[in-house]
Design a protein around this motif. Structure first.
Motif, mmCIF file in Angstrom:
data_model
loop_
_atom_site.group_PDB
_atom_site.id
_atom_site.type_symbol
_atom_site.label_atom_id
_atom_site.label_comp_id
_atom_site.label_asym_id
_atom_site.label_seq_id
_atom_site.Cartn_x
_atom_site.Cartn_y
_atom_site.Cartn_z
ATOM 1 N N UNK A 62 0.942 -1.240 0.144
ATOM 2 C CA UNK A 62 -0.057 0.025 -0.295
ATOM 3 C C UNK A 62 0.957 1.213 -0.032
ATOM 4 N N UNK A 63 0.159 2.501 -0.152
ATOM 5 C CA UNK A 63 0.916 3.564 -0.252
ATOM 6 C C UNK A 63 0.132 4.779 -0.629
ATOM 7 N N UNK A 64 0.566 5.885 -1.141
ATOM 8 C CA UNK A 64 -0.085 7.108 -1.552
ATOM 9 C C UNK A 64 0.117 7.158 -2.752
ATOM 10 N N UNK A 65 -1.110 7.476 -3.699
ATOM 11 C CA UNK A 65 -1.393 7.522 -5.235
ATOM 12 C C UNK A 65 -0.925 9.013 -5.482
ATOM 13 N N UNK A 66 -0.167 9.208 -6.496
ATOM 14 C CA UNK A 66 0.232 10.517 -6.779
ATOM 15 C C UNK A 66 -1.128 11.613 -7.163
ATOM 16 N N UNK A 67 -1.628 12.677 -6.565
ATOM 17 C CA UNK A 67 -2.823 13.091 -7.008
ATOM 18 C C UNK A 67 -2.543 13.661 -8.355
ATOM 19 N N UNK A 68 -1.444 13.731 -9.106
ATOM 20 C CA UNK A 68 -1.488 14.265 -10.378
ATOM 21 C C UNK A 68 -2.038 13.281 -11.570
ATOM 22 N N UNK A 69 -1.760 12.192 -11.167
ATOM 23 C CA UNK A 69 -2.616 11.253 -11.908
ATOM 24 C C UNK A 69 -4.101 11.425 -12.173
ATOM 25 N N UNK A 70 -4.981 11.766 -11.130
ATOM 26 C CA UNK A 70 -6.363 12.304 -11.379
ATOM 27 C C UNK A 70 -6.381 13.542 -11.900
ATOM 28 N N UNK A 71 -5.292 14.482 -11.746
ATOM 29 C CA UNK A 71 -5.576 15.638 -12.170
ATOM 30 C C UNK A 71 -5.418 15.693 -13.487
ATOM 31 N N UNK A 72 -4.420 14.908 -14.005
ATOM 32 C CA UNK A 72 -4.258 14.991 -15.328
ATOM 33 C C UNK A 72 -5.397 14.536 -16.457
ATOM 34 N N UNK A 73 -6.048 13.609 -15.907
ATOM 35 C CA UNK A 73 -7.177 12.938 -16.308
ATOM 36 C C UNK A 73 -8.424 14.122 -16.351
ATOM 37 N N UNK A 74 -8.506 14.618 -15.213
ATOM 38 C CA UNK A 74 -9.536 15.818 -14.998
ATOM 39 C C UNK A 74 -9.569 16.900 -15.928
ATOM 40 N N UNK A 75 -8.127 17.412 -16.304
ATOM 41 C CA UNK A 75 -7.838 18.284 -17.173
ATOM 42 C C UNK A 75 -8.040 17.886 -18.693
ATOM 43 N N UNK A 76 -7.892 16.808 -19.025
ATOM 44 C CA UNK A 76 -8.096 16.064 -20.280
ATOM 45 C C UNK A 76 -9.810 16.344 -20.463
ATOM 46 N N UNK A 77 -10.348 15.783 -19.320
ATOM 47 C CA UNK A 77 -12.031 15.772 -19.280
ATOM 48 C C UNK A 77 -12.463 17.022 -19.492
ATOM 49 N N UNK A 78 -11.923 18.174 -18.812
ATOM 50 C CA UNK A 78 -12.443 19.437 -18.926
ATOM 51 C C UNK A 78 -12.285 19.953 -20.299
ATOM 52 N N UNK A 79 -11.242 19.799 -20.923
ATOM 53 C CA UNK A 79 -11.011 20.437 -22.646
ATOM 54 C C UNK A 79 -11.799 19.530 -23.480
ATOM 55 N N UNK A 141 2.932 0.633 -8.872
ATOM 56 C CA UNK A 141 2.980 0.517 -10.150
ATOM 57 C C UNK A 141 2.088 1.719 -10.751
ATOM 58 N N UNK A 142 1.023 2.004 -9.929
ATOM 59 C CA UNK A 142 0.262 3.207 -10.284
ATOM 60 C C UNK A 142 1.197 4.458 -10.393
ATOM 61 N N UNK A 143 2.053 4.777 -9.600
ATOM 62 C CA UNK A 143 2.733 5.902 -9.478
ATOM 63 C C UNK A 143 3.893 5.750 -10.434
ATOM 64 N N UNK A 144 4.459 4.500 -10.872
ATOM 65 C CA UNK A 144 5.226 4.325 -11.937
ATOM 66 C C UNK A 144 4.819 4.708 -13.171
ATOM 67 N N UNK A 145 3.414 4.704 -13.171
ATOM 68 C CA UNK A 145 2.837 5.090 -14.551
ATOM 69 C C UNK A 145 2.771 6.583 -14.959
ATOM 70 N N UNK A 146 2.900 7.325 -13.568
ATOM 71 C CA UNK A 146 2.784 8.782 -13.637
ATOM 72 C C UNK A 146 3.575 9.430 -14.643
ATOM 73 N N UNK A 147 4.745 9.116 -14.908
ATOM 74 C CA UNK A 147 5.459 9.619 -16.129
ATOM 75 C C UNK A 147 4.915 9.529 -17.326
ATOM 76 N N UNK A 148 4.412 8.456 -17.553
ATOM 77 C CA UNK A 148 3.924 8.127 -18.902
ATOM 78 C C UNK A 148 2.498 8.819 -19.064
#
Length: 287
Positions: A62-79, A141-148
């Motif tokens: 377990x751990x903390x998922x970077x909030x930037x993952x959700x933010x990225x998808x939110x910005x794409x959805x808004x646009x 793995x979730x956080x490892x996907x953040x750069x991509x």
């Protein structure tokens, strides 16, 4: 990697010969190699996503998922109104050659159909692996996907804004509320133009020049981002006007003269679109 770059150069040579009749043998291959840099970066990111291994459920820590993952998808959805993973290439509202002579039709076609599509393909692949990681509760793995997700999601978002920021028979000076905001924030349109141009020309390597809206201070600011970093996540600014200064965006036409490309960009800016973005940003901020 060298073979992949040579293959991409060969495609560009063929396309150039078809569209312009220019003798490719007279053009140095390093010019095409510069134009291929983004395609190489996209392929490298695809390999990066493929290389991430998701642990089986119950094994992952377990751990903390970077909030930037959700933010990225939110910005794409808004646009674009796209849900996570449901991404598609937005059609241009003008022909590939409609921005000539300022931006060539060949650059626009390759840029839109090849490079932008490459970001979308990688973003979809990264999202599929993210869903797999979420099902296994593999936070690593979730956080490892953040750069991509950030690179490809940013590439999708940034290019989508870029296409709408331009239009045929456009350019000149802005009118309306954004013109007033530019005067208030920078003193004059010429001052803004000088500062925006200097910032965009001065980006080290690959990246973007931006005019953004600061919701907290209700003012406009100029900022730059490296690679495909999204403006809102990087600087907290709402994107109004973006200029792609990756070499692929101009090298085939302007060679290494980025300043000439930046100057030409002002002839195709769709100020109506910038005005609309500014109005929406202010409303969303409660101003």
């Amino acid at each position: 990697m060298a073979e992949a770059k040579e293959a991409y150069i060969s495609i560009l040579e063929k396309k150039l010969a078809e569209l312009t009749g220019i003798e490719v043998d007279q053009i140095k291959k390093n010019q095409f190699a510069n134009a291929a840099d983004e395609a190489v970066a996209i392929r490298e990111m695809a390999s990066y996503v493929e290389g991430i291994v998701v642990q089986q459920a119950g094994v992952a820590q377990a751990g903390t998922v970077s909030p930037q993952i959700a933010q990225m998808f939110a910005h794409i959805n808004a646009e674009l109104g796209e849900e996570r993973g449901a991404h598609a290439l937005p059609p241009l509202k003008y022909d590939f050659n409609a921005l000539e002579p300022h931006i060539s039709g060949m650059i626009m076609e390759i840029h839109h159909t090849k490079h932008h599509q490459g970001y979308i393909n990688n973003l979809i692949a990264a999202t599929k692996k993210l869903v797999e990681a979420e099902a296994a509760n593999d936070v690593s793995a979730m956080n490892a996907l953040l750069p991509a997700i950030k690179f490809n999601g940013g590439g999708h978002l940034n290019h989508t804004i870029f296409w709408t920021n331009m239009a045929p028979d456009a350019g000149g000076e802005p009118q309306g509320a954004v013109a007033q905001a530019i005067d208030e924030s920078f003193g004059s349109f010429q001052s803004f133009k000088d500062k925006f141009s200097a910032a965009s020309v001065g980006v080290k390597g690959s990246g973007w020049g931006w005019l953004g809206y600061c919701p907290n201070q209700n003012k406009l600011e100029i900022a730059t981002c490296q690679n495909q970093d999204p403006l809102q996540i990087t600087h907290g600014l709402v994107p109004l006007l973006g200029l792609d200064v990756w070499e692929h965006a101009y090298y085939l036409q302007y060679k290494n003269l980025r300043a000439d490309y930046v100057k030409a960009f002002f002839n195709v800016i769709n100020w109506e679109n910038v005005n609309e973005r500014h109005e929406n940003a202010r409303k969303n901020a409660g101003h």
